[in-house]
Every structure is written in C-alpha cells, then in structure tokens.
Design a protein around this motif. Structure first.
Motif, PDB file in Angstrom:
ATOM      1  N   LEU A 221       0.858  -1.186   0.000  1.00 45.94           N
ATOM      2  CA  LEU A 221       0.000   0.000   0.000  1.00 45.94           C
ATOM      3  C   LEU A 221       0.896   1.239   0.000  1.00 45.94           C
ATOM      4  N   MET A 222       0.426   2.292  -0.640  1.00 43.56           N
ATOM      5  CA  MET A 222       1.172   3.554  -0.646  1.00 43.56           C
ATOM      6  C   MET A 222       0.192   4.695  -0.795  1.00 43.56           C
ATOM      7  N   VAL A 223       0.578   5.862  -0.312  1.00 46.40           N
ATOM      8  CA  VAL A 223      -0.226   7.048  -0.588  1.00 46.40           C
ATOM      9  C   VAL A 223       0.594   7.994  -1.472  1.00 46.40           C
ATOM     10  N   GLY A 230       4.622   6.246   4.999  1.00 45.23           N
ATOM     11  CA  GLY A 230       4.979   5.046   5.753  1.00 45.23           C
ATOM     12  C   GLY A 230       3.968   3.911   5.641  1.00 45.23           C
ATOM     13  N   ALA A 231       2.957   4.050   4.788  1.00 42.00           N
ATOM     14  CA  ALA A 231       1.969   2.980   4.622  1.00 42.00           C
ATOM     15  C   ALA A 231       2.638   1.728   4.057  1.00 42.00           C
ATOM     16  N   ARG A 233       5.446   0.358   4.778  1.00 41.91           N
ATOM     17  CA  ARG A 233       6.552  -0.228   5.534  1.00 41.91           C
ATOM     18  C   ARG A 233       6.463  -1.754   5.594  1.00 41.91           C
ATOM     19  N   GLU A 259       3.702 -10.815   7.109  1.00 42.36           N
ATOM     20  CA  GLU A 259       3.353  -9.471   7.578  1.00 42.36           C
ATOM     21  C   GLU A 259       2.981  -8.576   6.395  1.00 42.36           C
ATOM     22  N   ARG A 262      -0.476  -9.350   5.243  1.00 40.40           N
ATOM     23  CA  ARG A 262      -1.483  -8.873   6.195  1.00 40.40           C
ATOM     24  C   ARG A 262      -1.642  -7.353   6.060  1.00 40.40           C
ATOM     25  N   ARG A 263      -0.521  -6.656   5.958  1.00 43.70           N
ATOM     26  CA  ARG A 263      -0.582  -5.192   5.846  1.00 43.70           C
ATOM     27  C   ARG A 263      -1.234  -4.757   4.531  1.00 43.70           C
ATOM     28  N   ALA A 265      -3.656  -6.032   3.125  1.00 40.33           N
ATOM     29  CA  ALA A 265      -5.123  -6.182   3.189  1.00 40.33           C
ATOM     30  C   ALA A 265      -5.754  -5.199   4.177  1.00 40.33           C
ATOM     31  N   GLN A 266      -4.968  -4.218   4.614  1.00 42.62           N
ATOM     32  CA  GLN A 266      -5.421  -3.335   5.693  1.00 42.62           C
ATOM     33  C   GLN A 266      -6.702  -2.565   5.390  1.00 42.62           C
ATOM     34  N   TYR A 267      -6.889  -2.203   4.135  1.00 45.91           N
ATOM     35  CA  TYR A 267      -8.078  -1.420   3.793  1.00 45.91           C
ATOM     36  C   TYR A 267      -9.106  -2.246   3.015  1.00 45.91           C
ATOM     37  N   PRO A 269     -11.789  -3.997   3.882  1.00 45.62           N
ATOM     38  CA  PRO A 269     -13.224  -3.717   4.108  1.00 45.62           C
ATOM     39  C   PRO A 269     -13.668  -2.418   3.432  1.00 45.62           C
ATOM     40  N   GLU A 270     -12.829  -1.369   3.550  1.00 40.66           N
ATOM     41  CA  GLU A 270     -13.169  -0.083   2.933  1.00 40.66           C
ATOM     42  C   GLU A 270     -13.178  -0.205   1.407  1.00 40.66           C
TER      43      GLU A 270
ATOM     44  N   ASN B 251      -1.588  -4.145  11.828  1.00 42.23           N
ATOM     45  CA  ASN B 251      -2.607  -3.396  11.081  1.00 42.23           C
ATOM     46  C   ASN B 251      -3.334  -2.468  12.046  1.00 42.23           C
ATOM     47  N   GLU B 258       0.561   9.643   7.262  1.00 46.63           N
ATOM     48  CA  GLU B 258      -0.328   8.847   6.420  1.00 46.63           C
ATOM     49  C   GLU B 258      -1.780   9.220   6.695  1.00 46.63           C
ATOM     50  N   TRP B 350      -4.273  -7.383  14.005  1.00 47.92           N
ATOM     51  CA  TRP B 350      -4.785  -6.018  14.145  1.00 47.92           C
ATOM     52  C   TRP B 350      -4.556  -5.527  15.573  1.00 47.92           C
TER      53      TRP B 350
END
Lengths: 286, 461
Positions: A221-223, A230-231, A233, A259, A262-263, A265-267, A269-270, B251, B258, B350
């Motif tokens: 993920l990145m912005v 730091g998204a 990382r 890791e 898992r990271r 998939a952080q968003y 649900p959104e 998470n 950010e 999480w």
C-alpha cells in the motif's frame, strides 16, 4: 499532459496503456514504479512501469481492473488524459548499477505471475540489450490469461510458459518450473520474482531450497510514494523499510511476507465498500 | 490612548457540532470586532511583537491600519514582510512569538495579533481579486523544489525581483504541508490555501506538479540541462518517525503523515473521494505537537473515541495553546505522563491495545524541559484499534543522495548558512529540509532570506 496514446485489453480485465509523461519517460529505469491518479477524486495508485520510451515521451502501464480505482483507470480511452501521473519512484533494479564484467557471468531467471508479468519486460529487455543471459518463466492460471508472450519472447533467451490447469505449456506454478529447470541442469545465478505477494513468497521458499538468491518487487500500500506516509513499511531482515523509497525490490530471503500480506489487506473492508458503492464515472466530465 | 477592554473573543463553531464536521473551527473577526480589538494595541515605540515575529511584520502599524478601518493599508504593511497572512494568522504559534511578547500580556491578555492578521489576510482575499502582474522577467531562471511555505515565499520574492521562477512539486497539489498536513478545520484548502498559491502564480511563478526532485529531475539536470542558474531546496521534512517499539507493524498503526495525507490531500473524509481512511472505534494518538492535535481531532471527527498519549504533562505540550484548548473542547481525551512501550495485536494481526508505562518528570534536560522518567512496574493497557504515531518527521534523504556536493547534518538536514547557501554553489535551502520539523513562519522566513541570497548570487555571476 498524461494523455493516453494507445490502449489494449490483454485479457478481459488486464489493460495495457501507453501514456504521455515526458519527464517520467526520460528518467525511468527498470524496476521503478509510478503513481496514477485517474481523476480529482481518485486514489493515488502505484503501478510498476512496464515500459518507457524517452524519445516518444511515453510510459506503459498495465492495470488489472479489480477495485474501484483500478476499474476507473481501465475505463479511460485513447485520447483522454489522467489527472496525474508521477514518477519514476523507487530505486532501479540492482543490475542497472552493475559493471559489464559483473553482468557477464550472470544468468537471470524471472518468475512472472499474473499482472506482474508486465514489469518483467523492461528488466528482461534491459538485460538482453546488455548481453546478459536471461530466461523468463511466465505463469498464468490458464492460457487465456497469459500476457506479454510475444514481447517477452523477443526480450529473453528462453520463455517458459506455465499454466495452473495445463491448458498451455508446463502444468503447474512458476516455482515448480524453476525447480524443474534447475534439476535439469540450468545454472541460474539470480532469480527475480514479480507477481502476487503469495507467489513471491513461494518463489522465495523455492529459491532457498535451490540455494539461489532472489529479488522480489513488493507491491505494498502507498499514498504519496515518496517516503512521506509510511503505509508501505515492510520488515526486511528484521528492520522496518519503506518499499517506496528503499524498494520496491528487496532480497526475498529477508522479507517478512506474512506481515506484508497482512498489511496489504489493511483497507480491504473499505475497498470492498467503495467497489460496491462506487458510481462508475465513465464518460463523465472528461 | 489604548482602549482598556478585554480581548475581543473570536467566534467559533460550537464544539459539539464541529466535532462532527471538517468546516473551519474559528470564524475569525468581522470588521467591527477587528477594529475593536485593534483599539487595544498600545502602539509601543519599541514594539516587542515585531521583534518576536520571525519575519518582523510591522505589527503596530498594520494594527493602526485596522483601527482606522483602512484594511487595504493594513494589508500592504503586512505584505512588505509576509506573503501568507491568512495562513500565518491561523497556524503560527503566536503565544511564543508576537503575542507572547506583547506588553499587555504581562498583566492581562495580549492583543489578538494572530486573529487580526488573519482578518487582514481574509479581507484581502475577499476584496482584492488576484490579478496577474505584467512583468518583464530579467531572463534569469531559478528552480524551486517544493511548494510548501519555504518554496512559496522564496518564489514570491524572486518573482517580484524579476526572476523567471519555476516551482517543482512532488505531489499532485501545491502547498506542501498546507495541503497535505494541516486539516481543513484549521486551514481551509479551497479558499485560504488556494488563494495564497494563486497570488504567487499571478506573480508569474510557474508550478509544475508531479515532479519529484531526485527522481523525475535532479538538481544537476536542472542546472546543467534545463538552464536554471540557481536552485532553492524547500522540500520539507517528510519522513515520519516511529517509536521502534514492538507491534508497530500491526494493522491499524499509522503515521500521522499517512493519516493526515489520506484525509487532507486525498480528502478521504468525503464520501465522493475514493481514498480510504480508518480511524477505528477508538484511536490513540502518540505525541504532543500540532500534528498530534490535528491527527487526534481528525480521528475524532471520523467517529473514533480519541486519546492523546504524551510522555510529559500538558504544560510541556509543544502544540499551539489554541489547538490543545480546541481538542479538549471537542472531547479528545488526554493521557499525560504516559508512554507506549508495546502495541498489542489480536490473532489476526490487528491492534487491540497499547501497553503503556506511567512517567514522572525528572531533572531538566539540555533544552530546559524536564525529562520524563519511567515509573518502574507501572505498565498498563489501553484498549484501542487504531494507533497514530505523531513523533515528528525528518528530512527526506533523496535530494542529498542524488546531488553531489550537498552536505547533510547528523539528523539528515541539509547544511546551510544563515542566508540559505548550502555547501554547493548555486544551491540554496531553507525550511524543514534544513532545520527538521519546525513552523510555517520559520520556513517562510528562510525562503525569503534565501531569495535575497539567490538574487545576490546570480548578480555576482
């Protein structure tokens, strides 16, 4: 700026586009990525650079329409323009810095999976142009999902096709093909895996089994993509690294893939929500 | 003779209402209120406020303009020293600068200089439409890297001196921290920030977005291939710091950068924008600066029960007083003398809680602040699903890495002298890229000094 010069659907949902971005095209190197923001309300979507032409001032991107934002990108037609395209981002592939003497003894093998096949192309092409031995293992679920076949055939010494269902080439995944080739006596010196995170994880496990070094390209993920958020990382060799500025390529043996997945998939649900409720803007306001 | 009335309060949105929206908290003064507040100024012969202003705005004179109802005159006086009054009136830490040294503040309340500056800036925006300035450039080209406060101020001064100025911005929107960092409820983007940028464009400054210095272009390519004679580096301090405690990769742990970039630059708080944001049910913000307050108040507005965790006491919070006050009013909780030691996750990775330790204040350190000391055995858990790390930022190493001859300090800032000159001729720098995270006004001041130095440098060639 950022006008789409050509567009081709490689599969029903994987799209290849050539986009005008002269500064980016002039600076791009293999292994780097860019960020597209389709319109004012869009996300900043990181995409690996699949080709670049400094003379023409264009870059090529390959997008798989999965979420709301990638569907938006794919909905653009030739002649239309993206709001923003920025890059090149990240560090170029290691081999760009190597001397011809160092490269002469190398034998690269790429494992390309799904949409990750596209960014393998500029790397293989660069190596072949520099006289380095380079083979590519191209994996897809079935023969209809194989992309970049002709381009890669021209850009490497041997192209090995694998499909999960055996509808073309070797039946099985790319990592199994790698094992087979090594067992048959191929003396690869460097493996590079680009594709879904899970594929890169298993490619790394296989490389470890075969005692080979492996480079992976992490699609985190990145912005902003410039080191600011730091998204992205990831833990590499026990240390926190930013994939956007210290990657995207890392030594696979050092990456904590579980890791990273898992990271990634952080968003989820959104994203699922956005995908469901997203009003398609095709043809509106441009 | 100064009017001995109490400080005129600035009208604000009701805390309960504003805790659920992103509209500006403070409405500022109207003309009548501004003139009344201006009547409190003593017009000191040796104004301590002006001396305490990082760009030395002639404060008593602009306030005299307000008092006379001649707001145009007030605006002209401010414009001599500051190009961003609407911004600085809103975000400067006035209590440590102009207002902190106001004579009236010794026994009572200082003149509301910040609110008056904001009034004048806003008056200009509403009454003086931005008009393109017709100017023959002197033919000398200067490149500015970064469109934050330092870059904008530098560009503005150089354009007024006749230079042909291009700003290169890495993001898709100009403004730097004004665009991605400071939230809408403190600094409205489409009105205030955009107007400041429009004014600078009207001076003939070109802004190229989506150009990353060190990647898309390099300082060398700008100087050697694109014909720029000098470069100003105002790229800020963009890299977020983390604590280095276990669990930061779980998470639900975000940097304030950010979180705020998603919300401010990408407008994730708006339904019609695609970028997602996650504030969770309960959010913990670690840190005590303005950015921590911004992140906490943003999380609160997104519906999270929000707590600020800070290792010293409220007295030592580095944030502006007004922000702390507003955060309290809106319902942000403050857990002071508390420091996280570990972030705890659930079985799916999480965040579920933050393990903290209680602190007490020990002896003053080199900076004069009493340093916090852990109380052994005082660990406890705070249940939460979101952790936002707001521990400051450091300069992005990209430019130093890709430019020969640029020295950096141990902390990663570019080495630059008082005028902004770096260790490489023709390359100047200022703002957070040199100092590490500081304030808008200091960056603006550094940008202006560098503009003068660039002018002198080019004339010497």
């Amino acid at each position: 700026m950022y006008k789409i010069i050509s567009k081709e659907m490689l599969t029903p949902n994987i799209c290849k586009m050539e986009v005008e971005a002269p500064r980016l095209a002039a600076a791009a190197k293999p292994g780097q990525f860019l960020i597209v923001r389709a319109d004012e309300k869009g996300e900043r979507i990181p995409l690996t650079i699949s080709d670049y032409d400094a003379a023409k001032g264009t870059v090529t991107i390959v997008t798989q329409a999965i979420g709301a934002s990638s569907k938006d990108i794919v909905s653009y037609e030739v002649g239309e323009s993206f709001q923003d395209v920025v890059g090149p981002l990240g560090i170029p592939s290691d081999f760009c810095e190597k001397t011809p003497e160092e490269l002469a003894s190398e034998h690269y093998v790429f494992i390309a999976g799904g949409v990750g096949t596209a960014p393998v192309y500029p790397q293989a092409k660069w190596l072949k142009e520099h006289g380095v031995k380079v083979d590519v293992i191209l994996g897809a679920r079935n023969k209809d999902l194989i992309i970049y076949r002709e381009a890669l055939e021209a850009a490497c010494d041997h192209l090995y096709i694998c499909t999960d269902d055996g509808s073309e080439g070797f039946k099985g995944v790319g990592t199994a093909m790698l094992e087979k080739l090594v067992n048959e006596g191929e003396k690869f010196t460097q493996v590079v895996a680009i594709g879904p995170m899970i594929m890169m994880k298993f490619a790394t496990i296989m490389a470890a089994k075969l005692g080979l070094p492996i480079t992976v390209s992490l699609n985190t993920l990145m912005v902003d993509g410039t080191g600011m958020c730091g998204a992205c990382r990831v833990t590499v060799g026990g240390k926190t690294r930013f994939a956007c500025v210290e990657g995207p390529e890392f030594d696979g043996h050092q990456v904590d893939f579980d890791e990273a997945m898992r990271r990634q998939a952080q968003y989820k649900p959104e994203e699922a929500d956005a995908n469901e409720h997203h009003v398609c803007k095709i043809g509106r306001g441009r | 003779m100064a009017n001995k009335i109490a400080r005129v309060p600035a009208r604000e949105q009701d805390p309960k209402v504003r805790a659920t929206n992103f509209e500006e908290v403070c409405y500022g003064y109207n003309a009548e209120e501004a003139m009344l507040e201006a009547s409190r100024c003593l017009h000191c012969k040796n104004p301590r406020c002006t001396a305490a202003c990082p760009v030395n705005i002639n404060i008593p004179d602009f306030i005299a303009g307000v008092l006379e109802g001649d707001f145009g005159k007030a605006a002209d006086i401010i414009a001599q020293d500051s190009s961003l009054p609407s911004v600085c009136g809103r975000v400067c830490p006035q209590e440590n600068q102009c207002e902190g040294s106001c004579i009236l503040g010794i026994k009572g309340e200082s003149v509301a200089i910040g609110k008056l500056e904001r009034f004048v800036g806003d008056w200009s925006r509403e009454n003086r439409p931005v008009q393109a300035v017709e100017r023959q450039t002197n033919g000398h080209r200067v490149a500015i890297l970064g469109s934050g406060p330092a870059g904008l101020a530098c560009a503005n001064d150089l354009a007024k001196l006749g230079y042909d100025v291009t700003i290169f911005e890495a993001l898709h929107k100009a403004g730097g921290v004004l665009a991605y960092g400071i939230p809408e409820f403190r600094l409205p983007k489409d009105t205030v920030v955009q107007n400041e940028i429009d004014k600078i464009i009207a001076q003939g400054v070109k802004i190229e977005t989506n150009v990353i210095a060190g990647r898309t272009v390099t300082i060398d390519s700008l100087l050697d291939e694109e014909g720029f004679e000098a470069v100003f580096v105002g790229t800020g301090a963009g890299l977020p710091k983390f604590m280095g405690i276990p669990g930061e990769s779980l998470n639900g742990v975000f940097s304030a950068n950010e979180f705020l970039t998603r919300n401010n630059l990408m407008k994730a708080f708006r339904e019609d924008y695609l970028t997602p944001i996650r504030a969770g049910r309960k959010a913990i913000v670690v840190g005590g600066g303005n950015v921590a307050m911004d992140a906490a108040r943003t999380a609160l507005r997104l519906g999270a029960e929000t707590t600020i965790v800070y290792r010293r006491t409220e007295v030592e919070l580095p944030a502006r007083k007004e922000e702390v006050h507003h955060a309290h009013e809106e319902g942000v909780q403050f857990a002071m003398l508390t420091n996280p030691v570990e972030i705890l996750g659930d079985e799916k990775g999480w965040v579920r809680a933050v393990k903290c330790i209680r602190m007490e204040l020990g002896e003053p350190d080199a900076s004069g602040r009493r340093s916090p000391v852990e109380i052994p055995g005082s660990e406890f858990e705070i249940e939460t699903d979101t952790v936002i790390m707001s521990l400051g930022t450091s300069p992005n190493p990209l430019i130093a890495k890709t430019t020969e001859g640029l020295e950096t300090t141990r902390r990663g800032g570019l080495v630059a002298d008082e005028s902004g000159a770096t260790t490489r001729p023709g390359v100047f720098a200022g703002g957070d890229a040199v100092t590490g995270a500081a304030t808008v006004i200091l960056a603006m001041g550094a940008g202006r000094k560098a503009a003068a130095a660039i002018d002198a440098y080019i004339k010497s060639l």
